[in-house]
Design an enzyme around this catalytic site. Sequence first.
Site, PDB file in Angstrom:
ATOM      1  N   TYR A 169      72.588  94.082  57.928  1.00 30.40           N
ATOM      2  CA  TYR A 169      73.484  95.064  58.391  1.00 30.40           C
ATOM      3  C   TYR A 169      74.848  94.541  57.804  1.00 30.40           C
ATOM      4  O   TYR A 169      75.549  95.209  57.129  1.00 30.40           O
ATOM      5  CB  TYR A 169      73.588  95.353  59.760  1.00 30.40           C
ATOM      6  CG  TYR A 169      74.578  96.223  60.292  1.00 30.40           C
ATOM      7  CD1 TYR A 169      74.364  97.459  60.377  1.00 30.40           C
ATOM      8  CD2 TYR A 169      75.773  95.779  61.101  1.00 30.40           C
ATOM      9  CE1 TYR A 169      75.080  98.545  60.966  1.00 30.40           C
ATOM     10  CE2 TYR A 169      76.562  96.570  61.385  1.00 30.40           C
ATOM     11  CZ  TYR A 169      76.227  98.066  61.319  1.00 30.40           C
ATOM     12  OH  TYR A 169      77.249  98.735  62.065  1.00 30.40           O
ATOM     13  N   GLN A 189      76.940 105.886  65.731  1.00 34.10           N
ATOM     14  CA  GLN A 189      75.888 105.611  65.954  1.00 34.10           C
ATOM     15  C   GLN A 189      75.994 104.782  67.502  1.00 34.10           C
ATOM     16  O   GLN A 189      75.252 103.687  67.742  1.00 34.10           O
ATOM     17  CB  GLN A 189      75.128 104.709  65.135  1.00 34.10           C
ATOM     18  CG  GLN A 189      74.650 105.684  63.590  1.00 34.10           C
ATOM     19  CD  GLN A 189      73.481 106.533  64.105  1.00 34.10           C
ATOM     20  OE1 GLN A 189      72.387 106.265  63.943  1.00 34.10           O
ATOM     21  NE2 GLN A 189      73.927 107.585  64.171  1.00 34.10           N
ATOM     22  N   ILE A 245      77.686 102.563  56.425  1.00 33.08           N
ATOM     23  CA  ILE A 245      76.370 101.999  56.562  1.00 33.08           C
ATOM     24  C   ILE A 245      75.629 102.487  57.819  1.00 33.08           C
ATOM     25  O   ILE A 245      74.442 102.534  58.004  1.00 33.08           O
ATOM     26  CB  ILE A 245      76.517 100.464  56.519  1.00 33.08           C
ATOM     27  CG1 ILE A 245      77.220  99.866  57.693  1.00 33.08           C
ATOM     28  CG2 ILE A 245      76.917 100.123  55.251  1.00 33.08           C
ATOM     29  CD1 ILE A 245      77.258  98.385  57.748  1.00 33.08           C
ATOM     30  N   GLU A 246      76.449 102.899  59.015  1.00 40.08           N
ATOM     31  CA  GLU A 246      75.813 103.464  60.227  1.00 40.08           C
ATOM     32  C   GLU A 246      75.137 104.789  59.824  1.00 40.08           C
ATOM     33  O   GLU A 246      74.266 105.110  60.328  1.00 40.08           O
ATOM     34  CB  GLU A 246      76.923 103.683  61.292  1.00 40.08           C
ATOM     35  CG  GLU A 246      77.447 102.297  61.864  1.00 40.08           C
ATOM     36  CD  GLU A 246      76.318 101.808  62.831  1.00 40.08           C
ATOM     37  OE1 GLU A 246      75.418 102.353  62.907  1.00 40.08           O
ATOM     38  OE2 GLU A 246      76.519 100.703  63.597  1.00 40.08           O
ATOM     39  N   SER A 247      75.983 105.904  59.367  1.00 35.92           N
ATOM     40  CA  SER A 247      75.439 107.140  59.254  1.00 35.92           C
ATOM     41  C   SER A 247      75.735 107.825  58.055  1.00 35.92           C
ATOM     42  O   SER A 247      75.524 109.054  57.775  1.00 35.92           O
ATOM     43  CB  SER A 247      76.159 108.051  60.393  1.00 35.92           C
ATOM     44  OG  SER A 247      77.685 107.958  60.219  1.00 35.92           O
TER      45      SER A 247
END
Length: 580
Positions: free
Chosen positions: A312, A225, A206-208
């Site tokens: 998030y 990130q 989900i970050e990158s």
Amino acid sequence: MNTYKPAALIFALSLFLITGCQQSHLPANKPLTDQTLKPAEPIEPLNQNTLQHETSKQKKDENQIPDFNQTKIDQALELCSVAQNCWEQGNLDEALSTLDAAYALMLEIDTDHNPEFNQQKEDIRYLISKRVLEIYASRHIVVTGHHDAIPITLNDHVNAEIKRLTGPERNFFIRSLNRSCRYRPFIVQALKKSGLPEEISWLPLIESGFKNRALSPARALGMWQFIPSTGNKFGLNRNHYIDERMDPEKATRAAIDYLKELHNMFGDWTTAIAAYNCGEYRVLKTIRRQKLNYLDNFWDLYQNLPRETARYVPRFLATVHIVKNLEKYNITIDNPLKPLEYKPFNIKKQVHLNEIAKAINVDTDILVSLNPELRYKTLPPEPYTIKIPVDHAGGFMAKLNTIKTNDHQNLQYTYYRIRKGDTLSGIAGKFKTSVNAIAGCNKISKKSCIIIGKVLKIPGTHHKASIKNNLITAKTSKKITYTVRAGDNLWLIARKFSTTTKRIKSINKLSGTRLNIGQHLTIITNDKTDSKKLSRYKVKSGDNPLRIAKRHNMSLNRLLSLNHLSKRSKIYPGQSLLVE
């Protein structure tokens, strides 16, 4: 098992602390039994012999009271220690019961005949009260489950993210799963070694999307990130040649250190993960603004967090749920990227990855994938550890010697810091290049405004005029010993001496980031070379940094920088300072 009610507990403890009430803090009192209530014995008439016998017995008992009192004190302190261990292991009820037993022992201490035990009794009274309050408060601040447990809550917010990831974002999710196969084996191994839950290995999705060069609008870079300041805090170096935020292995280790610190701070993984996204200070600020004086979990502060962070954590929980139920959502990993096996080589030659790829007959993209921290596919001038595919590692050093290096084979650009009055056309003329070339190299429009102090990359030249503004400056090393003070941490110390936390940890062989007051650290810092000679000045009574700086015709900031002082630092008579 005793039941501890908030009102009764706080009232009893308040009474206990303020009035010294001789009551146990627990509401459970033992019922009276036949053994407790004994019939009164008949009173015998006193005679002289009986009176002498009783007086002698009383003196004997009084002589034994100090030993009796000390025994009770030792036993109470031992029970307090046992309660502390129970608390640390998460057995809160057992800890409270043990403290209650310690309190009961304390009540047996006789201070009427031995007032010297008063202070010890009061100390134990305070210790038990403080510990009970802390344990009760901890029930409302931290999760008492296992350290490696991440509860997967399937509420409306999580279900909404599941629908997005398996619907409109399905293709992104599948591509990210394919990329994850290359990096997750190492990430999972590192998490297990650090005692962290394996589910955290899905955080980069989900970050990158498991992309090493992913860059966010907030300038967060890499698979995990990291923004520059946080990356530097956890030992990720960054200069004109490399940015370790893009190295999956180094960034994973830094992320683990950061997440461990956040979990120690907040106590549960959902809140720690929220803080990883928006920063621990934002989460702490949100908690302080709440009307409630406690935090059970992330959902207590969900609505008050930034919108991105509010999504998030549900997005992360949705990801973990989906990967554990791929068949349910008809998702398959159809094109997984295999992990790349490599062999490291320490080299001191500055060459381009394209030239290495030609020499060892390998695809340049593979070298880039193994060495993603190289910002421009060029090795730095200082010694560097390069990763070479195992199948092409044989004879690599010999083949490397065949690659010639010269001035033009170094970076085909330099850096220029914008000064007052500069324009793109003026800078282009100074470096004998074009406005279009500079604009394209820096990904800006040729009509863009340039800002004083910003740095531009100038392509295709090594003009002498750029030397004064080039960011790569000659440096000399300096070794000092620093004593850790109250309020210090590795990041602050590294910033103070213009070095990195990773370098401090390496030099001092530190396994973690925890420091102790009075601990001595060896710091190797780099000081810019200066044509002026430095001398020593011994501080005199009445001196202050500003007066010393003026006396030697130097700025206050220069004096503080030379001596690694801040504006709040104190100086003392007899102290030796560097001056110009």
